[in-house]
Design a protein around this motif. Structure first.
Motif, PDB file in Angstrom:
ATOM      1  N   TYR A  56      38.834  38.341  30.798  1.00 37.13           N
ATOM      2  CA  TYR A  56      39.108  38.090  32.121  1.00 37.13           C
ATOM      3  C   TYR A  56      39.994  39.247  32.705  1.00 37.13           C
ATOM      4  O   TYR A  56      40.940  39.765  32.139  1.00 37.13           O
ATOM      5  CB  TYR A  56      39.886  36.865  32.174  1.00 37.13           C
ATOM      6  CG  TYR A  56      40.436  36.259  33.656  1.00 37.13           C
ATOM      7  CD1 TYR A  56      41.851  36.676  34.013  1.00 37.13           C
ATOM      8  CD2 TYR A  56      39.638  35.937  34.449  1.00 37.13           C
ATOM      9  CE1 TYR A  56      42.321  36.491  35.198  1.00 37.13           C
ATOM     10  CE2 TYR A  56      40.016  35.732  35.710  1.00 37.13           C
ATOM     11  CZ  TYR A  56      41.448  36.073  36.126  1.00 37.13           C
ATOM     12  OH  TYR A  56      41.818  35.693  37.232  1.00 37.13           O
ATOM     13  N   TYR A  57      39.627  39.335  33.983  1.00 39.42           N
ATOM     14  CA  TYR A  57      40.378  40.404  34.736  1.00 39.42           C
ATOM     15  C   TYR A  57      40.603  39.787  36.284  1.00 39.42           C
ATOM     16  O   TYR A  57      39.689  39.363  36.855  1.00 39.42           O
ATOM     17  CB  TYR A  57      39.532  41.777  34.941  1.00 39.42           C
ATOM     18  CG  TYR A  57      38.708  42.389  33.454  1.00 39.42           C
ATOM     19  CD1 TYR A  57      37.628  41.792  33.039  1.00 39.42           C
ATOM     20  CD2 TYR A  57      39.707  43.028  32.870  1.00 39.42           C
ATOM     21  CE1 TYR A  57      37.234  42.361  31.930  1.00 39.42           C
ATOM     22  CE2 TYR A  57      39.254  43.532  31.578  1.00 39.42           C
ATOM     23  CZ  TYR A  57      37.863  43.199  30.924  1.00 39.42           C
ATOM     24  OH  TYR A  57      37.292  43.768  29.921  1.00 39.42           O
ATOM     25  N   PRO A  58      41.617  40.382  36.866  1.00 39.63           N
ATOM     26  CA  PRO A  58      41.758  40.044  38.129  1.00 39.63           C
ATOM     27  C   PRO A  58      41.052  41.153  38.957  1.00 39.63           C
ATOM     28  O   PRO A  58      40.477  42.130  38.411  1.00 39.63           O
ATOM     29  CB  PRO A  58      43.208  40.340  38.351  1.00 39.63           C
ATOM     30  CG  PRO A  58      43.506  41.063  37.464  1.00 39.63           C
ATOM     31  CD  PRO A  58      42.833  41.061  36.218  1.00 39.63           C
ATOM     32  N   ASP A  59      40.550  40.626  40.222  1.00 37.66           N
ATOM     33  CA  ASP A  59      40.101  41.488  41.089  1.00 37.66           C
ATOM     34  C   ASP A  59      40.257  42.885  41.211  1.00 37.66           C
ATOM     35  O   ASP A  59      39.657  43.950  41.394  1.00 37.66           O
ATOM     36  CB  ASP A  59      39.878  41.151  42.464  1.00 37.66           C
ATOM     37  CG  ASP A  59      38.745  39.794  42.622  1.00 37.66           C
ATOM     38  OD1 ASP A  59      39.058  39.189  43.298  1.00 37.66           O
ATOM     39  OD2 ASP A  59      38.318  39.554  41.481  1.00 37.66           O
ATOM     40  N   SER A  60      41.694  43.010  41.077  1.00 35.69           N
ATOM     41  CA  SER A  60      42.418  44.484  41.448  1.00 35.69           C
ATOM     42  C   SER A  60      41.806  45.526  40.156  1.00 35.69           C
ATOM     43  O   SER A  60      41.843  46.575  40.604  1.00 35.69           O
ATOM     44  CB  SER A  60      43.952  44.139  41.367  1.00 35.69           C
ATOM     45  OG  SER A  60      44.421  43.688  40.127  1.00 35.69           O
ATOM     46  N   LYS A  62      38.921  44.917  38.035  1.00 35.72           N
ATOM     47  CA  LYS A  62      37.800  44.406  37.568  1.00 35.72           C
ATOM     48  C   LYS A  62      36.615  45.549  37.671  1.00 35.72           C
ATOM     49  O   LYS A  62      36.560  46.136  38.862  1.00 35.72           O
ATOM     50  CB  LYS A  62      37.183  43.199  38.226  1.00 35.72           C
ATOM     51  CG  LYS A  62      35.939  42.488  37.801  1.00 35.72           C
ATOM     52  CD  LYS A  62      35.434  40.972  38.263  1.00 35.72           C
ATOM     53  CE  LYS A  62      36.645  39.911  38.099  1.00 35.72           C
ATOM     54  NZ  LYS A  62      36.237  38.996  38.846  1.00 35.72           N
ATOM     55  N   GLY A  63      35.876  45.907  36.499  1.00 35.14           N
ATOM     56  CA  GLY A  63      34.898  47.086  36.871  1.00 35.14           C
ATOM     57  C   GLY A  63      35.608  48.462  36.514  1.00 35.14           C
ATOM     58  O   GLY A  63      34.919  49.375  36.210  1.00 35.14           O
ATOM     59  N   ARG A  64      36.920  48.378  36.366  1.00 36.39           N
ATOM     60  CA  ARG A  64      37.618  49.628  35.951  1.00 36.39           C
ATOM     61  C   ARG A  64      38.296  49.439  34.865  1.00 36.39           C
ATOM     62  O   ARG A  64      38.267  50.563  34.004  1.00 36.39           O
ATOM     63  CB  ARG A  64      38.653  50.157  36.878  1.00 36.39           C
ATOM     64  CG  ARG A  64      37.999  50.147  38.607  1.00 36.39           C
ATOM     65  CD  ARG A  64      39.104  50.874  39.462  1.00 36.39           C
ATOM     66  NE  ARG A  64      40.129  50.012  39.535  1.00 36.39           N
ATOM     67  CZ  ARG A  64      41.385  50.374  39.280  1.00 36.39           C
ATOM     68  NH1 ARG A  64      41.584  51.640  38.845  1.00 36.39           N
ATOM     69  NH2 ARG A  64      42.548  49.496  39.552  1.00 36.39           N
ATOM     70  N   SER A 102      42.995  33.134  29.550  1.00 35.18           N
ATOM     71  CA  SER A 102      43.078  33.603  30.786  1.00 35.18           C
ATOM     72  C   SER A 102      44.067  33.273  31.915  1.00 35.18           C
ATOM     73  O   SER A 102      44.198  33.524  33.024  1.00 35.18           O
ATOM     74  CB  SER A 102      41.652  33.363  31.468  1.00 35.18           C
ATOM     75  OG  SER A 102      41.472  32.072  31.855  1.00 35.18           O
TER      76      SER A 102
END
Length: 120
Positions: A56-60, A62-64, A102
């Motif tokens: 789980y990742y927060p939007d800040s 996510k993807g990085r 999460s």
């Protein structure tokens, strides 16, 4: 209580990458990474449920950012790519035996932290 030791922090330029490592004294099914910048509250940036590798990742981030773990070695990693100045913070490894990997509010064991500085 699990003991956690982080390593891998350092200084990097904008757009660069770093990989943080966390060594745990015992296996814990819920592991996470948090960060705390100067003057700000601690925030969760990644969590992983060991049994299934659910992350789980927060939007800040996510993807990085990518969290992973080696259960046999009792280690957790945080791969950070495309780093930004706002990613500069002390990064902490965390663990919990409570339910809800999460849910960052459930974490109650912490390492000493490793500093990450991103400069432009």
């Amino acid at each position: 209580q699990v003991q956690l030791v982080e390593s891998g922090g350092g200084s990097v330029q904008v757009g660069g990458s770093l990989r943080l490592s966390c060594a745990a004294s015992i296996y814990t099914r819920c592991m996470a990474w948090f960060r705390q910048a100067t003057g700000k509250e601690r925030e969760g940036v990644a969590s992983i449920y060991g049994a299934g590798g659910v992350t789980y990742y927060p939007d800040s981030v996510k993807g990085r950012f990518t969290i992973s773990q080696d259960n046999a070695q009792k280690k957790v990693y945080l791969q950070m790519n495309s780093l930004k100045p706002e990613d500069s913070a002390m990064y902490y490894c965390a663990a919990t035996t409570r339910r809800g990997c999460s849910d960052f509010s459930q974490y109650n064991s912490w390492g000493q932290g490793t500093q990450v500085t991103v400069s432009s």
